[in-house]
Design an enzyme around this catalytic site. Structure first.
Site, PDB file in Angstrom:
ATOM      1  N   TYR A  53       0.853  -1.202   0.000  1.00 33.28           N
ATOM      2  CA  TYR A  53       0.000   0.000   0.000  1.00 33.28           C
ATOM      3  C   TYR A  53       0.880   1.240   0.000  1.00 33.28           C
ATOM      4  O   TYR A  53       1.878   1.289   0.727  1.00 33.28           O
ATOM      5  CB  TYR A  53      -0.905   0.029   1.233  1.00 33.28           C
ATOM      6  CG  TYR A  53      -2.355  -0.101   0.846  1.00 33.28           C
ATOM      7  CD1 TYR A  53      -2.993   0.963   0.205  1.00 33.28           C
ATOM      8  CD2 TYR A  53      -3.069  -1.275   1.053  1.00 33.28           C
ATOM      9  CE1 TYR A  53      -4.314   0.852  -0.199  1.00 33.28           C
ATOM     10  CE2 TYR A  53      -4.382  -1.392   0.652  1.00 33.28           C
ATOM     11  CZ  TYR A  53      -5.004  -0.321   0.025  1.00 33.28           C
ATOM     12  OH  TYR A  53      -6.304  -0.426  -0.386  1.00 33.28           O
ATOM     13  N   GLU A  55      -0.496   4.898  -0.445  1.00 32.22           N
ATOM     14  CA  GLU A  55      -1.299   6.106  -0.709  1.00 32.22           C
ATOM     15  C   GLU A  55      -0.414   7.342  -0.618  1.00 32.22           C
ATOM     16  O   GLU A  55       0.421   7.458   0.285  1.00 32.22           O
ATOM     17  CB  GLU A  55      -2.438   6.211   0.303  1.00 32.22           C
ATOM     18  CG  GLU A  55      -3.586   5.272  -0.019  1.00 32.22           C
ATOM     19  CD  GLU A  55      -4.681   5.304   1.032  1.00 32.22           C
ATOM     20  OE1 GLU A  55      -4.561   6.061   2.008  1.00 32.22           O
ATOM     21  OE2 GLU A  55      -5.652   4.549   0.864  1.00 32.22           O
ATOM     22  N   ASP A 199      -6.678  13.621 -25.014  1.00 29.83           N
ATOM     23  CA  ASP A 199      -6.611  12.219 -24.581  1.00 29.83           C
ATOM     24  C   ASP A 199      -6.019  11.429 -25.748  1.00 29.83           C
ATOM     25  O   ASP A 199      -6.694  11.174 -26.747  1.00 29.83           O
ATOM     26  CB  ASP A 199      -8.027  11.737 -24.238  1.00 29.83           C
ATOM     27  CG  ASP A 199      -8.079  10.246 -23.923  1.00 29.83           C
ATOM     28  OD1 ASP A 199      -7.068   9.544 -24.132  1.00 29.83           O
ATOM     29  OD2 ASP A 199      -9.148   9.786 -23.487  1.00 29.83           O
ATOM     30  N   THR A 225      -3.754   6.195 -22.078  1.00 33.63           N
ATOM     31  CA  THR A 225      -3.582   4.846 -21.548  1.00 33.63           C
ATOM     32  C   THR A 225      -2.142   4.439 -21.858  1.00 33.63           C
ATOM     33  O   THR A 225      -1.479   5.049 -22.699  1.00 33.63           O
ATOM     34  CB  THR A 225      -4.541   3.834 -22.205  1.00 33.63           C
ATOM     35  OG1 THR A 225      -4.349   3.885 -23.614  1.00 33.63           O
ATOM     36  CG2 THR A 225      -5.993   4.142 -21.878  1.00 33.63           C
ATOM     37  N   LYS A 228      -1.905   0.673 -25.274  1.00 30.28           N
ATOM     38  CA  LYS A 228      -2.327   0.502 -26.672  1.00 30.28           C
ATOM     39  C   LYS A 228      -1.065   0.561 -27.550  1.00 30.28           C
ATOM     40  O   LYS A 228      -0.249  -0.351 -27.479  1.00 30.28           O
ATOM     41  CB  LYS A 228      -3.381   1.541 -27.012  1.00 30.28           C
ATOM     42  CG  LYS A 228      -4.646   1.361 -26.140  1.00 30.28           C
ATOM     43  CD  LYS A 228      -5.732   2.317 -26.490  1.00 30.28           C
ATOM     44  CE  LYS A 228      -7.015   1.949 -25.805  1.00 30.28           C
ATOM     45  NZ  LYS A 228      -7.321   2.706 -24.599  1.00 30.28           N
ATOM     46  N   ARG A 234      -1.399  -2.307 -18.637  1.00 32.46           N
ATOM     47  CA  ARG A 234      -2.688  -1.614 -18.670  1.00 32.46           C
ATOM     48  C   ARG A 234      -2.669  -0.501 -17.642  1.00 32.46           C
ATOM     49  O   ARG A 234      -2.207  -0.685 -16.516  1.00 32.46           O
ATOM     50  CB  ARG A 234      -3.816  -2.568 -18.305  1.00 32.46           C
ATOM     51  CG  ARG A 234      -3.986  -3.688 -19.269  1.00 32.46           C
ATOM     52  CD  ARG A 234      -5.266  -4.399 -18.981  1.00 32.46           C
ATOM     53  NE  ARG A 234      -6.366  -3.655 -19.543  1.00 32.46           N
ATOM     54  CZ  ARG A 234      -6.788  -3.805 -20.785  1.00 32.46           C
ATOM     55  NH1 ARG A 234      -6.228  -4.680 -21.590  1.00 32.46           N
ATOM     56  NH2 ARG A 234      -7.787  -3.098 -21.230  1.00 32.46           N
TER      57      ARG A 234
HETATM   58  C1  LIG Z   1      -9.492   7.656 -26.180  1.00 35.49           C
HETATM   59  C2  LIG Z   1      -9.639   6.751 -25.003  1.00 35.49           C
HETATM   60  N1  LIG Z   1      -9.701   7.276 -23.783  1.00 35.49           N
HETATM   61  C3  LIG Z   1      -9.852   6.509 -22.687  1.00 35.49           C
HETATM   62  C4  LIG Z   1      -9.941   5.141 -22.801  1.00 35.49           C
HETATM   63  C5  LIG Z   1     -10.206   4.336 -21.560  1.00 35.49           C
HETATM   64  O1  LIG Z   1      -9.150   3.553 -21.210  1.00 35.49           O
HETATM   65  P1  LIG Z   1      -9.358   2.357 -20.158  1.00 35.49           P
HETATM   66  O2  LIG Z   1     -10.055   1.278 -20.883  1.00 35.49           O
HETATM   67  O3  LIG Z   1      -7.976   2.045 -19.719  1.00 35.49           O
HETATM   68  O4  LIG Z   1     -10.186   2.926 -19.044  1.00 35.49           O
HETATM   69  C6  LIG Z   1      -9.855   4.538 -24.052  1.00 35.49           C
HETATM   70  C7  LIG Z   1      -9.937   3.063 -24.159  1.00 35.49           C
HETATM   71  O5  LIG Z   1     -10.285   2.485 -25.118  1.00 35.49           O
HETATM   72  C8  LIG Z   1      -9.722   5.365 -25.190  1.00 35.49           C
HETATM   73  O6  LIG Z   1      -9.682   4.841 -26.424  1.00 35.49           O
END
Ligand SMILES: Cc1ncc(COP(=O)(O)O)c(C=O)c1O
Length: 435
Positions: A53, A55, A199, A225, A228, A234
């Site tokens: 842990y 935090e 994002d 993320t 990918k 992950r």
């Molecule tokens: C553009 C985008 N943002 C956020 C996410 C969410 O990621 P996670 O599945 O790790 O929560 C994804 C997942 O496919 C995504 O394509």
């Protein structure tokens, strides 16, 4: 109790893991959000760090015994900074969705307006979908692509932004094959006093190696993320190239304006998460280390080249690709473009049929789709995973041949079985986890 005894005891789970490994090794994986991590990433993810842990942040924890995990988390932060040219990174979000939610908590109040890319045009659930917290707790508004071109028209984004006056302008997608004009989006955000969130979950690996526009140069905040195109464990991270005083007037106890980094850290913990997953953070660090190598540059270049080869192969067979091509690792195919037998083709039918031949894709809405999200007119394919396996441009052509054969014979079980057998044989030449 040793790990061995656990393994022998829980045959149910470990047999299933072995089956899943076999499935991954024997088929063609085209889900654009998936990849195959290295044994080192898996080793870190499965390590004793799962027991700890921690935090708080490195050097500022609420638990004792964090001397080692502090060093690990700091390495993850430093490597991510180097990879993306960031000056501030939080590596704790458990997922991409969590990273985005933490940003919303840091930047918005319930009821505030957000403007994101329409989910049905390729956006993501966490950018304002009514079924996600982003659409339930905030007022979501959207921009999309042009019907004729399949491409985002930034003049329309600007008009929409000026009309809706969002506090947060969001760009990024899960099924958009073109690069983004972050500079233009920042101008739009500045013109209405909004913050810009990019994002980059999908193309992050290509961005890290300079193969796509740099979002950190323009967006106030960038989330991604890590699993990918980045090919790590992950999870999610939040980054900024330049920290800044929060524009909401939130002060520290000493009366000083809090930095955005401090609000974002709080947005992650305690805002939306508890203890960080230090085993996953270690695995993220290993993945970032791999992504910093020249080998990963070659990988990223090949991902892009493979996507272009695959797009050309589909176009040559009469498939419509939204926006007519790709700049990144993925493409969205409108299956309505195929006549004859295939005119009954939906995303659902394609997904369910291709899996019989051990080809994994996902059904996907296409812009202005006339079918429901459970059926869809499209399929999304990406090249990140098969490039990791070592496939090259000519192999992409062969995959398109197989997909076309399967879709054109979706009701012919003999053809489906023969394609499956050929694919299983073919994949033996590309061992995934040797030994
Ligand atoms: C553009 C985008 N943002 C956020 C996410 C969410 O990621 P996670 O599945 O790790 O929560 C994804 C997942 O496919 C995504 O394509």
């Amino acid at each position: 109790m040793t790990t061995d005894t656990i393994t022998t005891r829980d045959t149910q789970i470990f047999d299933l893991i072995a089956k899943e490994q076999h499935r991954q090794e024997s088929g063609i994986e085209l889900i654009a959000s998936e990849n195959f991590v290295s044994p080192a990433v898996m080793e870190a993810a499965g390590s004793v760090l799962t027991n700890k842990y921690a935090e708080g942040l490195p050097g500022k924890r609420y638990y004792g015994g964090c001397e080692v995990v502090d060093q690990i988390e700091q390495l993850a932060i430093d490597r991510a900074k180097e990879l993306f040219g960031a000056t501030w990174v939080n590596v704790q979000p458990h997922s991409g969705a969590n990273a985005n939610t933490a940003v919303f908590l840091a930047c918005l109040k319930p009821g505030d307006t957000i403007l994101g890319f329409d989910l049905s045009h390729g956006g993501h659930l966490t950018h304002g979908s009514p079924v996600n917290i982003s659409g339930k707790y905030f007022r979501p508004t959207f921009y999309g692509v042009e019907r004729e071109t399949g491409v985002i028209n930034y003049d329309v984004v600007e008009e929409t932004a000026k009309r809706e006056r969002p506090k947060l302008l969001i760009c990024g997608a899960s099924a958009y094959s073109r690069d983004w004009d972050y500079a233009r989006l920042r101008d739009i955000a500045d013109s209405i006093g909004a913050l810009l969130l990019a994002d980059v979950s999908h193309p992050a690996g290509l961005i890290a190696k300079g193969l796509l526009n740099d979002p950190l140069a323009h967006a106030h905040i960038v989330t991604t993320t890590t699993h990918k195109t980045l090919r790590g464990s992950r999870g999610g991270i939040i980054m900024m190239r330049n920290d800044f005083e929060n524009p909401f007037g939130i002060k520290t106890q000493k009366g000083e304006t809090r930095l955005m980094s401090s609000l974002l850290d709080s947005g992650v913990f305690p805002g939306t998460q508890g203890g960080p997953l230090e085993h996953i953070i270690a695995a993220k660090a290993v993945g970032f280390g791999e992504a910093l190598t020249d080998d990963f540059y070659d990988y990223a270049v090949q991902v892009k080249a493979n996507a272009q080869a695959m797009a050309t192969a589909f176009l040559n067979r009469g498939y419509k690709i939204i926006s007519d091509g790709t700049d990144n690792h993925l493409m969205l195919i409108d299956l309505r473009s195929k006549g004859g037998t295939a005119s009954r083709l939906t995303g659902k039918l394609a997904e369910n049929t291709l899996i019989k031949a051990d080809i994994t894709i996902n059904k996907n809405m296409v812009p202005f789709d006339d079918k429901s999200p459970m059926v869809t007119s499209g399929m999304r394919v990406g090249t990140a995973a098969m490039t990791t396996r070592g496939l090259k441009e000519s192999d992409m052509e062969q995959i398109a041949v197989y997909i076309d054969k399967v879709l054109m014979n979706h009701d012919n079980e003999t053809v489906l079985l023969s394609v499956k057998e050929e694919i299983n044989e073919w994949m033996k030449a590309f061992p995934l986890y040797k030994g």
